[in-house]
Write a protein that holds these residues in place. Structure first.
Motif, PDB file in Angstrom:
ATOM      1  N   ARG A  87      -5.967  10.271  14.332  1.00  0.00           N
ATOM      2  CA  ARG A  87      -5.924  11.354  13.398  1.00  0.00           C
ATOM      3  C   ARG A  87      -4.570  11.515  12.159  1.00  0.00           C
ATOM      4  N   CYS A  88      -4.710  11.928  11.948  1.00  0.00           N
ATOM      5  CA  CYS A  88      -4.127  12.467   9.821  1.00  0.00           C
ATOM      6  C   CYS A  88      -4.606  13.183   9.677  1.00  0.00           C
ATOM      7  N   GLU A  89      -3.429  14.057   8.915  1.00  0.00           N
ATOM      8  CA  GLU A  89      -3.624  15.112   7.986  1.00  0.00           C
ATOM      9  C   GLU A  89      -4.074  14.878   6.964  1.00  0.00           C
ATOM     10  N   LEU A  90      -4.866  15.159   6.738  1.00  0.00           N
ATOM     11  CA  LEU A  90      -5.831  15.592   5.089  1.00  0.00           C
ATOM     12  C   LEU A  90      -5.297  14.601   4.140  1.00  0.00           C
ATOM     13  N   ASN A  91      -4.034  15.202   3.538  1.00  0.00           N
ATOM     14  CA  ASN A  91      -3.133  14.819   2.545  1.00  0.00           C
ATOM     15  C   ASN A  91      -2.895  13.424   2.905  1.00  0.00           C
ATOM     16  N   THR A  92      -2.249  12.924   3.427  1.00  0.00           N
ATOM     17  CA  THR A  92      -2.223  11.264   4.202  1.00  0.00           C
ATOM     18  C   THR A  92      -3.479  10.373   3.996  1.00  0.00           C
ATOM     19  N   ALA A  93      -4.779  10.944   4.315  1.00  0.00           N
ATOM     20  CA  ALA A  93      -5.980  10.684   3.648  1.00  0.00           C
ATOM     21  C   ALA A  93      -6.525  10.023   2.873  1.00  0.00           C
ATOM     22  N   TRP A  94      -5.854  11.238   2.156  1.00  0.00           N
ATOM     23  CA  TRP A  94      -5.992  11.257   0.842  1.00  0.00           C
ATOM     24  C   TRP A  94      -4.961  10.472  -0.538  1.00  0.00           C
ATOM     25  N   LEU A  95      -3.711   9.916  -0.007  1.00  0.00           N
ATOM     26  CA  LEU A  95      -3.106   9.352  -0.469  1.00  0.00           C
ATOM     27  C   LEU A  95      -3.586   8.022  -0.721  1.00  0.00           C
ATOM     28  N   ILE A  96      -4.305   7.896   1.295  1.00  0.00           N
ATOM     29  CA  ILE A  96      -4.127   5.809   1.594  1.00  0.00           C
ATOM     30  C   ILE A  96      -5.224   5.718   0.479  1.00  0.00           C
ATOM     31  N   THR A  97      -6.168   6.402   0.415  1.00  0.00           N
ATOM     32  CA  THR A  97      -7.463   6.470  -0.243  1.00  0.00           C
ATOM     33  C   THR A  97      -7.498   6.427  -1.441  1.00  0.00           C
ATOM     34  N   GLU A  98      -6.725   6.934  -2.219  1.00  0.00           N
ATOM     35  CA  GLU A  98      -6.102   6.806  -4.054  1.00  0.00           C
ATOM     36  C   GLU A  98      -5.463   6.132  -4.001  1.00  0.00           C
ATOM     37  N   GLY A  99      -5.146   5.567  -3.497  1.00  0.00           N
ATOM     38  CA  GLY A  99      -4.056   4.494  -3.458  1.00  0.00           C
ATOM     39  C   GLY A  99      -4.807   3.023  -3.554  1.00  0.00           C
ATOM     40  N   LEU A 100      -6.101   2.763  -2.672  1.00  0.00           N
ATOM     41  CA  LEU A 100      -6.875   1.565  -2.635  1.00  0.00           C
ATOM     42  C   LEU A 100      -7.825   1.605  -3.911  1.00  0.00           C
ATOM     43  N   ASP A 101      -7.814   3.472  -4.177  1.00  0.00           N
ATOM     44  CA  ASP A 101      -8.926   3.649  -5.286  1.00  0.00           C
ATOM     45  C   ASP A 101     -10.578   2.957  -4.105  1.00  0.00           C
ATOM     46  N   ALA A 102     -10.026   3.607  -2.786  1.00  0.00           N
ATOM     47  CA  ALA A 102     -11.706   3.844  -2.202  1.00  0.00           C
ATOM     48  C   ALA A 102     -12.147   5.379  -2.378  1.00  0.00           C
ATOM     49  N   ARG A 103     -13.390   5.222  -1.596  1.00  0.00           N
ATOM     50  CA  ARG A 103     -13.478   6.523  -0.953  1.00  0.00           C
ATOM     51  C   ARG A 103     -13.407   6.898   0.241  1.00  0.00           C
ATOM     52  N   MET A 104     -13.222   8.194   0.043  1.00  0.00           N
ATOM     53  CA  MET A 104     -12.516   8.616   1.357  1.00  0.00           C
ATOM     54  C   MET A 104     -13.647   8.916   2.536  1.00  0.00           C
ATOM     55  N   HIS A 105     -14.903   8.681   2.410  1.00  0.00           N
ATOM     56  CA  HIS A 105     -15.783   8.905   3.176  1.00  0.00           C
ATOM     57  C   HIS A 105     -16.107   7.306   3.867  1.00  0.00           C
ATOM     58  N   ARG A 106     -15.365   6.695   3.333  1.00  0.00           N
ATOM     59  CA  ARG A 106     -15.724   4.951   4.211  1.00  0.00           C
ATOM     60  C   ARG A 106     -14.846   4.498   5.122  1.00  0.00           C
ATOM     61  N   LEU A 150       0.694  -1.293  -0.216  1.00  0.00           N
ATOM     62  CA  LEU A 150      -0.313   0.058  -0.008  1.00  0.00           C
ATOM     63  C   LEU A 150       0.657   1.167  -0.103  1.00  0.00           C
ATOM     64  N   ALA A 151       1.814   1.127   0.560  1.00  0.00           N
ATOM     65  CA  ALA A 151       2.662   2.936   0.834  1.00  0.00           C
ATOM     66  C   ALA A 151       2.836   2.726  -0.759  1.00  0.00           C
ATOM     67  N   GLU A 152       3.811   1.602  -1.561  1.00  0.00           N
ATOM     68  CA  GLU A 152       3.933   1.694  -2.846  1.00  0.00           C
ATOM     69  C   GLU A 152       3.201   2.130  -3.878  1.00  0.00           C
ATOM     70  N   MET A 153       2.318   1.947  -3.547  1.00  0.00           N
ATOM     71  CA  MET A 153       0.795   2.433  -4.161  1.00  0.00           C
ATOM     72  C   MET A 153       0.545   3.763  -4.197  1.00  0.00           C
ATOM     73  N   THR A 154       0.895   4.374  -2.822  1.00  0.00           N
ATOM     74  CA  THR A 154       0.517   5.444  -2.029  1.00  0.00           C
ATOM     75  C   THR A 154       1.697   6.141  -3.254  1.00  0.00           C
ATOM     76  N   LYS A 155       2.576   5.968  -3.658  1.00  0.00           N
ATOM     77  CA  LYS A 155       4.043   6.458  -3.848  1.00  0.00           C
ATOM     78  C   LYS A 155       3.194   7.452  -5.600  1.00  0.00           C
ATOM     79  N   ALA A 156       2.741   6.404  -6.081  1.00  0.00           N
ATOM     80  CA  ALA A 156       2.306   6.381  -7.518  1.00  0.00           C
ATOM     81  C   ALA A 156       1.336   7.013  -7.679  1.00  0.00           C
ATOM     82  N   VAL A 157       0.490   7.869  -6.573  1.00  0.00           N
ATOM     83  CA  VAL A 157      -0.722   8.521  -6.647  1.00  0.00           C
ATOM     84  C   VAL A 157      -0.274   9.822  -6.335  1.00  0.00           C
ATOM     85  N   ASP A 158       0.813   9.897  -5.433  1.00  0.00           N
ATOM     86  CA  ASP A 158       2.042  11.763  -4.940  1.00  0.00           C
ATOM     87  C   ASP A 158       2.489  12.380  -6.082  1.00  0.00           C
ATOM     88  N   PRO A 159       1.185  13.987  -6.670  1.00  0.00           N
ATOM     89  CA  PRO A 159       2.114  14.551  -7.344  1.00  0.00           C
ATOM     90  C   PRO A 159       4.066  14.204  -6.619  1.00  0.00           C
TER      91      PRO A 159
END
Length: 97
Positions: free
Chosen positions: A59-78, A27-36
């Protein structure tokens, strides 16, 4: 940057990682792929957000949550939610505290 909260002590996040058959490293590698910037989120940070023990974090930064959810191709609100709005409206100086 605003902070977000993991839902239900990270259970939805753990469930999604398990459903996709991922490890924290993958998952960490997947977040690198979506991180500008190409840095992504470290496996240790993901571990703290998915953990249930003493080192777990809610708690985490919004950007951290965004990268994780993008890496998972999931919806943030879930997986994450915004903290409730603070009702504190009085500014205080050190002398008044």
């Amino acid at each position: 940057m605003p902070k977000v909260l993991r839902k239900r002590e990270g259970q939805p996040l753990r469930d999604e990682i398990t459903r996709q058959g991922l490890t924290l490293d993958k998952l960490a590698e997947m977040t690198k792929a979506v991180d500008p910037e190409g840095r992504g989120v470290s496996p240790a940070t993901i571990g703290r957000l998915t953990g249930t023990g003493r080192t777990a974090r809610d708690r985490c930064e919004l950007n951290t949550a965004w990268l994780i959810t993008e890496g998972l191709d999931a919806r943030m609100h879930r997986l994450f939610s915004m903290p409730t709005h603070s009702t504190a409206t009085v500014e205080r100086s050190r002398a008044n505290v």
